[in-house]
Design a protein around this motif. Structure first.
Motif, PDB file in Angstrom:
ATOM      1  N   MET A 137      24.747  53.633  25.929  1.00 38.62           N
ATOM      2  CA  MET A 137      24.186  54.484  24.900  1.00 38.62           C
ATOM      3  C   MET A 137      24.774  54.893  23.613  1.00 38.62           C
ATOM      4  N   LYS A 138      25.933  54.821  23.542  1.00 38.63           N
ATOM      5  CA  LYS A 138      26.897  55.001  22.392  1.00 38.63           C
ATOM      6  C   LYS A 138      26.900  54.183  21.397  1.00 38.63           C
ATOM      7  N   SER A 139      26.266  52.951  21.449  1.00 37.28           N
ATOM      8  CA  SER A 139      26.346  51.959  20.511  1.00 37.28           C
ATOM      9  C   SER A 139      25.324  51.877  19.670  1.00 37.28           C
ATOM     10  N   GLY A 140      25.465  51.623  18.241  1.00 39.99           N
ATOM     11  CA  GLY A 140      24.392  51.734  17.442  1.00 39.99           C
ATOM     12  C   GLY A 140      23.349  50.830  17.496  1.00 39.99           C
ATOM     13  N   ASN A 141      23.714  49.672  18.528  1.00 39.64           N
ATOM     14  CA  ASN A 141      22.619  48.691  18.682  1.00 39.64           C
ATOM     15  C   ASN A 141      21.498  49.279  19.433  1.00 39.64           C
ATOM     16  N   ILE A 142      21.598  49.940  20.309  1.00 42.23           N
ATOM     17  CA  ILE A 142      20.415  50.716  20.979  1.00 42.23           C
ATOM     18  C   ILE A 142      19.465  51.200  20.114  1.00 42.23           C
ATOM     19  N   ALA A 143      19.748  51.735  19.024  1.00 46.99           N
ATOM     20  CA  ALA A 143      18.594  52.190  18.203  1.00 46.99           C
ATOM     21  C   ALA A 143      18.059  51.047  17.358  1.00 46.99           C
ATOM     22  N   ALA A 144      18.444  50.166  17.276  1.00 49.87           N
ATOM     23  CA  ALA A 144      17.902  48.756  16.703  1.00 49.87           C
ATOM     24  C   ALA A 144      16.808  48.115  17.582  1.00 49.87           C
ATOM     25  N   ASN A 145      17.206  48.257  18.806  1.00 50.74           N
ATOM     26  CA  ASN A 145      16.312  47.684  19.978  1.00 50.74           C
ATOM     27  C   ASN A 145      14.762  47.813  19.550  1.00 50.74           C
TER      28      ASN A 145
END
Length: 162
Positions: A137-145
């Protein structure tokens, strides 16, 4: 398109120069693409798998991909059918495409390439899922899903992949 068309051929024969060139070009273009855009849940979730259990990043991505593809199917806007056509061994046009067809084809591709089918096969244990999910959840990739994801969603996805 380049990778999907040649990955099976390249893995079967690492000396196949044509397949190797297609894989190299496809990997280069993919790298350029994801340098400009985030990658989503697959990559966010694979990093903790690698960190906690020493699973190679590509293997973790491959194991997680069908689970995340199923989760993201609700947000598909026609891309799933394109991807399906690139990786499918069937080259006939598909009538009435459903996103689940891509999920099945990813699982088949993983099987053909010798990728384990679940995280438990590479040593991932259930007790680490809460901490892995927090790290993911700390990854910025979650927001791009393509589909919004909560901590509870990520925990559930890890359980599905286990």
């Amino acid at each position: 398109e380049l990778i999907g068309a040649d990955i099976r051929r390249f893995v079967a024969n690492r000396k196949d120069e044509e397949a190797a060139c297609a894989m190299m070009a496809g990997s280069n273009f993919a790298g350029i693409a994801f340098a400009w855009a985030r990658l989503g849940n697959v990559h966010a979730m694979s990093h903790p798998v690698s960190a906690f259990f020493g699973v190679p990043h590509g293997v973790a991505n491959s194991i997680l991909l069908p689970v995340i593809a199923q989760y993201n199917a609700l947000a598909d806007q026609g891309r799933y059918e394109k991807i399906y056509n690139y990786i499918s061994v069937e080259k006939e046009p598909v009538n009435n495409f459903k996103p689940e067809m891509l999920v099945r084809e990813i699982r088949k591709l993983n099987e053909d390439l010798g990728i384990p089918s679940c995280l438990s096969e590479v040593g991932v244990t259930e007790d680490k899922i809460p901490q892995m999910a927090e790290d993911a959840m700390k990854s910025g990739n979650i927001a791009a899903n393509p589909r919004n994801s909560t901590l509870k969603d990520i925990i559930n996805l890890y359980h599905q992949a286990l």
